[in-house]
Design an enzyme around this catalytic site. Structure first.
Site, mmCIF file in Angstrom:
data_model
loop_
_atom_site.group_PDB
_atom_site.id
_atom_site.type_symbol
_atom_site.label_atom_id
_atom_site.label_comp_id
_atom_site.label_asym_id
_atom_site.label_seq_id
_atom_site.Cartn_x
_atom_site.Cartn_y
_atom_site.Cartn_z
ATOM 1 N N SER A 30 14.594 47.949 -25.672
ATOM 2 C CA SER A 30 14.049 48.722 -26.272
ATOM 3 C C SER A 30 14.705 49.135 -27.808
ATOM 4 O O SER A 30 14.233 49.557 -28.727
ATOM 5 C CB SER A 30 13.919 50.399 -25.509
ATOM 6 O OG SER A 30 15.251 50.507 -25.287
ATOM 7 N N THR A 31 16.037 48.815 -27.865
ATOM 8 C CA THR A 31 16.675 49.121 -28.965
ATOM 9 C C THR A 31 16.317 47.693 -29.918
ATOM 10 O O THR A 31 15.949 48.184 -31.287
ATOM 11 C CB THR A 31 18.198 49.112 -28.892
ATOM 12 O OG1 THR A 31 18.356 49.834 -27.937
ATOM 13 C CG2 THR A 31 18.942 49.526 -30.029
ATOM 14 N N ASP A 82 23.830 46.519 -22.718
ATOM 15 C CA ASP A 82 23.883 47.555 -21.603
ATOM 16 C C ASP A 82 25.162 48.153 -21.810
ATOM 17 O O ASP A 82 25.116 49.229 -21.522
ATOM 18 C CB ASP A 82 23.726 46.937 -20.211
ATOM 19 C CG ASP A 82 22.285 46.139 -20.073
ATOM 20 O OD1 ASP A 82 21.222 46.913 -20.443
ATOM 21 O OD2 ASP A 82 22.181 45.025 -19.706
ATOM 22 N N GLY A 92 21.712 41.870 -19.968
ATOM 23 C CA GLY A 92 20.717 41.239 -18.964
ATOM 24 C C GLY A 92 20.256 42.324 -18.131
ATOM 25 O O GLY A 92 19.621 42.216 -17.123
ATOM 26 N N GLY A 93 20.347 43.629 -18.576
ATOM 27 C CA GLY A 93 19.384 44.671 -18.117
ATOM 28 C C GLY A 93 17.906 44.331 -18.185
ATOM 29 O O GLY A 93 17.148 44.777 -17.011
ATOM 30 N N GLU A 100 18.810 34.994 -24.305
ATOM 31 C CA GLU A 100 19.424 35.806 -25.164
ATOM 32 C C GLU A 100 20.714 35.251 -25.788
ATOM 33 O O GLU A 100 21.129 34.920 -26.793
ATOM 34 C CB GLU A 100 19.652 37.080 -24.857
ATOM 35 C CG GLU A 100 18.312 37.990 -24.484
ATOM 36 C CD GLU A 100 18.695 39.453 -23.942
ATOM 37 O OE1 GLU A 100 19.839 39.267 -23.100
ATOM 38 O OE2 GLU A 100 18.045 40.419 -24.397
ATOM 39 N N LYS A 118 26.016 53.205 -24.585
ATOM 40 C CA LYS A 118 26.279 51.988 -24.171
ATOM 41 C C LYS A 118 27.665 51.589 -24.306
ATOM 42 O O LYS A 118 28.412 50.877 -23.894
ATOM 43 C CB LYS A 118 25.549 50.989 -24.934
ATOM 44 C CG LYS A 118 24.080 51.255 -24.989
ATOM 45 C CD LYS A 118 23.606 51.074 -23.478
ATOM 46 C CE LYS A 118 21.970 51.040 -23.336
ATOM 47 N NZ LYS A 118 21.290 49.904 -24.275
HETATM 48 O O1 DER Z 1 18.451 42.833 -21.337
HETATM 49 C C1 DER Z 1 19.447 42.721 -22.522
HETATM 50 O O2 DER Z 1 20.298 42.385 -22.651
HETATM 51 C C2 DER Z 1 18.715 43.990 -23.135
HETATM 52 O O3 DER Z 1 19.321 43.485 -24.502
HETATM 53 C C3 DER Z 1 18.994 45.087 -22.797
HETATM 54 O O4 DER Z 1 19.797 45.438 -21.719
HETATM 55 C C4 DER Z 1 19.313 46.456 -23.629
HETATM 56 O O5 DER Z 1 18.112 47.065 -23.671
HETATM 57 P P1 DER Z 1 17.702 48.375 -24.119
HETATM 58 O O6 DER Z 1 18.123 48.380 -25.457
HETATM 59 O O7 DER Z 1 16.347 48.823 -23.858
HETATM 60 O O8 DER Z 1 18.933 49.504 -23.596
#
Ligand code: DER
Length: 220
Positions: A30-31, A82, A92-93, A100, A118
């Site tokens: 989302s970011t 994360d 890896g969230g 990635e 974070k």
């Molecule tokens: O999966 C990932 O590595 C993403 O970058 C994620 O973990 C970060 O997601 P968010 O920006 O929605 O918190």
């Protein structure tokens, strides 16, 4: 997690680094989504290398032309995380960390976009480990041997486990506070059956943290 406003500020600020003619690694989550949207809105002349099914879809929605590592080398990658502790990240969230990592690591410059939730003094988040499905029991055993507690990531709207874009399963491995991320990263890479793990050590070049009224940039 942090607020959408904080994520927006981080993503848009990182997008300010992008110039016409660049090839941009498009992160997942989302970011990073805010950076992708901003690039589309600004009509910057770029080509994007997606890092997941999701980020590819967001690039298409934003009208960003796509390219691949076959055709292009990445000038700048923008991706979320994360957890951030200095120059070590947990990612890896979104279960996208295999692609990635090789896109982010291939970039001339890799910047992380995050909100303050974070940030940590030391990494203590569970480490997502993508594994070949049949190897799961032996990987789980070896993770245990390293002091980790592996949990197969269950899907929400599907019976059974999350399956990654590469057809792997994800073990979320709790190690508690990680004093030496580099050491653990090397150990996890050495486990047969591991496709990729979510420790990104010494890969990021900068971190953009969106705050309530601005953005904090740390060069690593
Ligand atoms: O999966 C990932 O590595 C993403 O970058 C994620 O973990 C970060 O997601 P968010 O920006 O929605 O918190």
């Amino acid at each position: 997690g942090g607020s959408e406003e904080q994520k927006r500020r981080a993503g848009e600020a990182a997008a300010d680094e992008v110039e016409d003619g660049m090839v941009v690694g498009l992160g997942t989550g989302s970011t990073a989504a805010h950076a992708i949207r901003a690039l589309g809105e600004r009509g910057v002349e770029v080509e994007g290398v997606p890092t997941s099914f999701e980020s590819r879809q967001r690039a298409v929605d934003a009208g960003i032309p796509l390219t691949s590592l076959d055709e292009s080398s990445v000038d700048l990658a923008i991706d979320g995380a994360d957890q951030v502790a200095g120059d070590a990240l947990v990612k890896g969230g979104g279960a996208a960390h295999a692609r990635e990592k090789y896109v982010d690591a291939s970039a001339d410059r890799f910047v992380v976009v995050a909100d303050p939730s974070k940030e940590a003094d030391a990494l203590d988040a569970a480490i997502p480990v993508a594994v070949l499905p049949d190897a799961r029991p032996v990987v789980a055993e070896r993770v245990g041997g390293l002091g980790g507690e592996p949990t197969l990531r269950a899907a929400e709207r599907k019976d059974g486990p999350v399956v990654t874009d590469d057809g792997a399963l994800v073990l979320d491995c709790e190690f508690g506070r990680i004093e030496n991320p580099g050491e653990l990263a090397t150990a996890l890479c050495g486990i047969p059956g591991v496709v990729e793990h979510g420790l990104f050590v010494d890969l990021a070049d900068a971190v953009y943290v969106g705050t309530a009224d601005g953005v904090r940039v740390t060069e690593l």
